[in-house]
Motif scaffolding. Structure first.
Motif, PDB file in Angstrom:
ATOM      1  N   VAL A  80     -29.508 -65.298 -18.381  1.00  0.00           N
ATOM      2  CA  VAL A  80     -30.361 -65.395 -17.188  1.00  0.00           C
ATOM      3  C   VAL A  80     -29.504 -65.448 -15.926  1.00  0.00           C
ATOM      4  N   GLY A  81     -28.400 -66.199 -15.965  1.00  0.00           N
ATOM      5  CA  GLY A  81     -27.547 -66.324 -14.786  1.00  0.00           C
ATOM      6  C   GLY A  81     -26.914 -65.007 -14.376  1.00  0.00           C
ATOM      7  N   VAL A  82     -26.368 -64.261 -15.346  1.00  0.00           N
ATOM      8  CA  VAL A  82     -25.776 -62.957 -15.030  1.00  0.00           C
ATOM      9  C   VAL A  82     -26.847 -61.995 -14.522  1.00  0.00           C
ATOM     10  N   GLY A  83     -28.023 -62.011 -15.165  1.00  0.00           N
ATOM     11  CA  GLY A  83     -29.103 -61.128 -14.718  1.00  0.00           C
ATOM     12  C   GLY A  83     -29.534 -61.416 -13.288  1.00  0.00           C
ATOM     13  N   LEU A  84     -29.729 -62.693 -12.962  1.00  0.00           N
ATOM     14  CA  LEU A  84     -30.128 -63.054 -11.598  1.00  0.00           C
ATOM     15  C   LEU A  84     -29.022 -62.735 -10.597  1.00  0.00           C
ATOM     16  N   GLY A  85     -27.766 -62.961 -11.009  1.00  0.00           N
ATOM     17  CA  GLY A  85     -26.648 -62.659 -10.116  1.00  0.00           C
ATOM     18  C   GLY A  85     -26.542 -61.179  -9.811  1.00  0.00           C
ATOM     19  N   VAL A  86     -26.786 -60.336 -10.812  1.00  0.00           N
ATOM     20  CA  VAL A  86     -26.747 -58.879 -10.607  1.00  0.00           C
ATOM     21  C   VAL A  86     -27.861 -58.442  -9.664  1.00  0.00           C
TER      22      VAL A  86
END
Length: 308
Positions: A112-118
């Motif tokens: 979730v963190g990588v997805g939101l960061g992207v």
């Protein structure tokens, strides 16, 4: 690379010794001892002296530390004074629950963190970026125990979607995983966004644009790969902190695990169990740090060149 690995492992030895001294010393400076939980009301002073001699608590603290450390280095964590069971057996029963909870929380915060960061990086300075960064800022400031109680009140008590407590089935893991994972999600999302924005300004990105590659392909295939280097390092460092965070959350949701065992043993002043639990958490942090350094050296050519 091999010498770097050996050097990093050797550096952990003095850290381990220092941590063991701190753990042992702090517990023995806390008022009370496990004998209070073993003696019956009205027991004679002679009974206390005999009990202390039985468990080696009558020896000077440096001697007790030396005996404990020598046994730990041999793989013997001792025997619980109050529970009267091998400490290794107690930890073997509790650790899988904590590892399952911590592992799922780390996986959740990563995905979730990588997805939101992207998404935030691709929509820089627009409303999705501001919304995501505002949301993760709020999520990172909430204490895990308070967030767990809010989740419990809404999704368990009011809606009845998930169990309030316990460890029966996968449904009982949803709220604890969300409670632990949201804090990590905020950190991963911020680092991913900043790393992608920084990587987008490098020369190789300009060259890729000149070759005619689509902007989305450049961001997801090339920029993201470079941006994940600090993210992977942070995730490795969070391995120990996730287990430590599970201590509080396990108590809030009344789950079996290392945290519940630690809190119960602390209330009983059961020295061997508390020392072993704290040592396990400290070793998880140290091994996570070592893993982060190794992964950074493997993924970043500049680090490998510096080590060559």
């Amino acid at each position: 690379m091999i010498w770097y690995l050996i050097r990093r492992i050797l550096m952990l030895v003095p850290v381990f010794l220092a941590v063991s001294v701190v753990i042992f010393s702090i517990l023995h400076f806390i008022p009370g001892d496990p004998i209070d939980n073993l003696l019956k009301v009205g027991s004679s002073p002679q009974a206390r002296v005999a009990m202390e001699a039985r468990y080696g608590l009558d020896k000077p603290l440096p001697v007790q530390y030396g005996i404990w450390l020598s046994k730990v280095l041999q793989g013997d964590l001792g025997t619980a004074i109050v529970a009267r069971r091998p400490v290794a057996e107690l930890i073997a029963q509790a650790l899988p629950h904590s590892l399952r909870l911590g592992g799922l929380a780390l996986l959740f915060s990563t995905v979730v963190g990588v997805g939101l960061g992207v998404i935030a990086a691709l929509s820089r300075d627009r409303w999705p970026d501001r919304a995501i960064m505002g949301g993760v800022l709020i999520g990172s400031t909430m204490p895990s125990f308070w967030l767990g109680l809010i989740f419990m009140l809404i999704f368990s008590v009011s809606l009845g979607w998930f169990p309030v407590s316990g460890a029966r089935g996968w449904s009982s893991l949803v709220l604890p995983v969300l409670t632990i994972g949201l804090g990590g999600t905020a950190l991963v999302a911020r680092i991913t966004r900043v790393s992608m924005i920084e990587a987008s300004g490098r020369d190789f990105v300009t060259l890729l644009h000149a070759k005619g590659l689509s902007p989305l392909r450049i961001q997801l295939r090339h920029v993201l790969r470079h941006a994940l280097i600090p993210v992977v390092t942070i995730l490795a460092l969070r391995i120990g902190w996730v287990l430590g965070g599970a201590v509080t959350v396990e108590v809030v949701f009344a789950r079996p695990g290392l945290g519940t065992l630690l809190i119960k043993s602390l209330s009983q002043h059961d020295y061997p169990v508390v020392q072993a639990c704290l040592l396990m958490l400290a070793m998880a942090v140290m091994l996570g740090t070592l893993l982060g350094d190794i992964l950074q050296a493997v993924m970043d050519p500049r680090v490998r060149a510096a080590l060559a």
